[in-house]
Scaffold this motif. Structure first.
Motif, PDB file in Angstrom:
ATOM      1  N   PRO A 206      56.423  55.273 -86.090  1.00  0.00           N
ATOM      2  CA  PRO A 206      57.783  54.515 -86.471  1.00  0.00           C
ATOM      3  C   PRO A 206      58.060  54.861 -87.765  1.00  0.00           C
ATOM      4  CG  PRO A 206      55.935  53.163 -86.231  1.00  0.00           C
ATOM      5  CD  PRO A 206      55.414  54.279 -86.027  1.00  0.00           C
ATOM      6  N   GLN A 207      59.447  55.150 -88.082  1.00  0.00           N
ATOM      7  CA  GLN A 207      60.056  55.115 -89.460  1.00  0.00           C
ATOM      8  C   GLN A 207      61.187  54.098 -89.647  1.00  0.00           C
ATOM      9  OE1 GLN A 207      61.213  59.040 -90.012  1.00  0.00           O
ATOM     10  NE2 GLN A 207      59.347  59.817 -90.101  1.00  0.00           N
ATOM     11  N   VAL A 208      61.272  53.454 -90.828  1.00  0.00           N
ATOM     12  CA  VAL A 208      62.149  52.502 -90.885  1.00  0.00           C
ATOM     13  C   VAL A 208      63.443  53.350 -91.612  1.00  0.00           C
ATOM     14  CG1 VAL A 208      62.907  50.390 -92.080  1.00  0.00           C
ATOM     15  CG2 VAL A 208      60.501  50.719 -90.962  1.00  0.00           C
ATOM     16  N   SER A 209      64.641  53.174 -91.158  1.00  0.00           N
ATOM     17  CA  SER A 209      65.650  53.722 -91.666  1.00  0.00           C
ATOM     18  C   SER A 209      66.037  52.899 -93.244  1.00  0.00           C
ATOM     19  CB  SER A 209      66.851  53.881 -90.916  1.00  0.00           C
ATOM     20  OG  SER A 209      67.455  52.597 -90.905  1.00  0.00           O
TER      21      SER A 209
ATOM     22  N   ARG B  34      63.997  49.318 -82.340  1.00  0.00           N
ATOM     23  CA  ARG B  34      64.013  50.753 -82.572  1.00  0.00           C
ATOM     24  C   ARG B  34      62.937  51.445 -81.915  1.00  0.00           C
ATOM     25  NH1 ARG B  34      65.705  49.600 -87.311  1.00  0.00           N
ATOM     26  NH2 ARG B  34      63.444  49.031 -88.283  1.00  0.00           N
ATOM     27  N   GLN B  35      61.946  51.039 -81.785  1.00  0.00           N
ATOM     28  CA  GLN B  35      60.694  51.747 -81.066  1.00  0.00           C
ATOM     29  C   GLN B  35      61.049  51.677 -79.458  1.00  0.00           C
ATOM     30  OE1 GLN B  35      59.325  53.480 -83.041  1.00  0.00           O
ATOM     31  NE2 GLN B  35      57.412  53.412 -81.643  1.00  0.00           N
TER      32      GLN B  35
ATOM     33  N   ALA C 220      68.066  49.951 -92.545  1.00  0.00           N
ATOM     34  CA  ALA C 220      67.297  48.930 -91.956  1.00  0.00           C
ATOM     35  C   ALA C 220      66.641  48.002 -92.808  1.00  0.00           C
ATOM     36  CB  ALA C 220      66.397  49.454 -90.907  1.00  0.00           C
TER      37      ALA C 220
ATOM     38  N   ASP D  28      62.142  46.530 -85.667  1.00  0.00           N
ATOM     39  CA  ASP D  28      61.377  47.713 -85.464  1.00  0.00           C
ATOM     40  C   ASP D  28      60.957  47.974 -84.039  1.00  0.00           C
ATOM     41  OD1 ASP D  28      60.998  48.824 -87.991  1.00  0.00           O
ATOM     42  OD2 ASP D  28      59.119  47.680 -88.261  1.00  0.00           O
ATOM     43  N   GLN D  29      60.854  46.887 -83.349  1.00  0.00           N
ATOM     44  CA  GLN D  29      60.537  46.676 -81.885  1.00  0.00           C
ATOM     45  C   GLN D  29      61.759  47.206 -80.916  1.00  0.00           C
ATOM     46  OE1 GLN D  29      59.482  42.609 -81.334  1.00  0.00           O
ATOM     47  NE2 GLN D  29      57.502  42.908 -81.601  1.00  0.00           N
TER      48      GLN D  29
ATOM     49  N   GLY E  54      62.300  42.059 -89.773  1.00  0.00           N
ATOM     50  CA  GLY E  54      61.839  43.554 -89.859  1.00  0.00           C
ATOM     51  C   GLY E  54      61.044  44.071 -88.696  1.00  0.00           C
ATOM     52  N   GLU E  55      60.250  43.022 -88.271  1.00  0.00           N
ATOM     53  CA  GLU E  55      59.602  43.376 -87.067  1.00  0.00           C
ATOM     54  C   GLU E  55      60.406  43.500 -85.757  1.00  0.00           C
ATOM     55  OE1 GLU E  55      55.856  41.298 -84.412  1.00  0.00           O
ATOM     56  OE2 GLU E  55      55.813  40.883 -86.666  1.00  0.00           O
TER      57      GLU E  55
END
Length: 171
Positions: free
Chosen positions: A82-85, A114-115, A88, A111-112, A107-108
């Protein structure tokens, strides 16, 4: 297309094309390559760009088809990590009124999501990215992917269902 016209397209739409490339690829180097290939493609081919027919969607179409060609030509080589833009991360830190705990939870959750989107098959993932991240209409996505608008609608519906099921696993 002349170099001056391509330069103007880069100035007007370069950031959005790059963001789209970053959403397609997890790795920055692949996104950089796709971004460059998109605008090189404009130089190499004698496209006539009609300003009235949404040049942004036309550039997304070129980037999308170059992406599809690259995926077909090579095995997936981009990282699954995973990469955070930047956008974001910036959004999470924008509201100083939130506690660190609330920011971490947001944030979590992001991320979920996005994943979950990354885990969708391309035929569902691409319309979701174009529709939600770039605010393109169903008709514009239809032209980009060269499929009927009804197919785009059904893929968006199916993608939402798949995402809902995936996100319910997280609670």
């Amino acid at each position: 297309m002349s170099p001056e016209e391509v330069s103007r397209m880069v100035s007007l739409y370069g950031n959005e094309v790059y963001r789209f490339a970053r959403k397609l690829f997890a790795g920055a180097s692949e996104a950089d390559d796709l971004y460059q290939q998109t605008f090189l493609n404009l130089l190499e081919h004698s496209y006539v760009l009609d300003e009235k027919k949404n040049p942004r969607a036309f550039l997304f179409s070129i980037a999308y088809h170059l992406y599809k060609s690259q995926v077909r030509r090579q095995a997936r080589r981009f990282s699954i990590a995973p990469q955070v833009s930047y956008e974001a991360a910036e959004a999470v830190l924008e509201d100083p009124g939130e506690s660190l705990e609330e920011q971490a939870i947001k944030g979590e959750e992001a991320d979920q999501i996005r994943q979950a989107v990354k885990g969708l098959p391309d035929k569902y993932r691409i319309p979701v990215i174009l529709f939600y991240a770039f605010d393109l209409s169903v008709e514009e996505i239809s032209r980009i992917e060269k499929i009927p608008a009804g197919t785009v609608k059904s893929r968006l519906h199916k993608a939402r269902e798949l995402l809902r099921k995936e996100l319910e696993r997280y609670g």
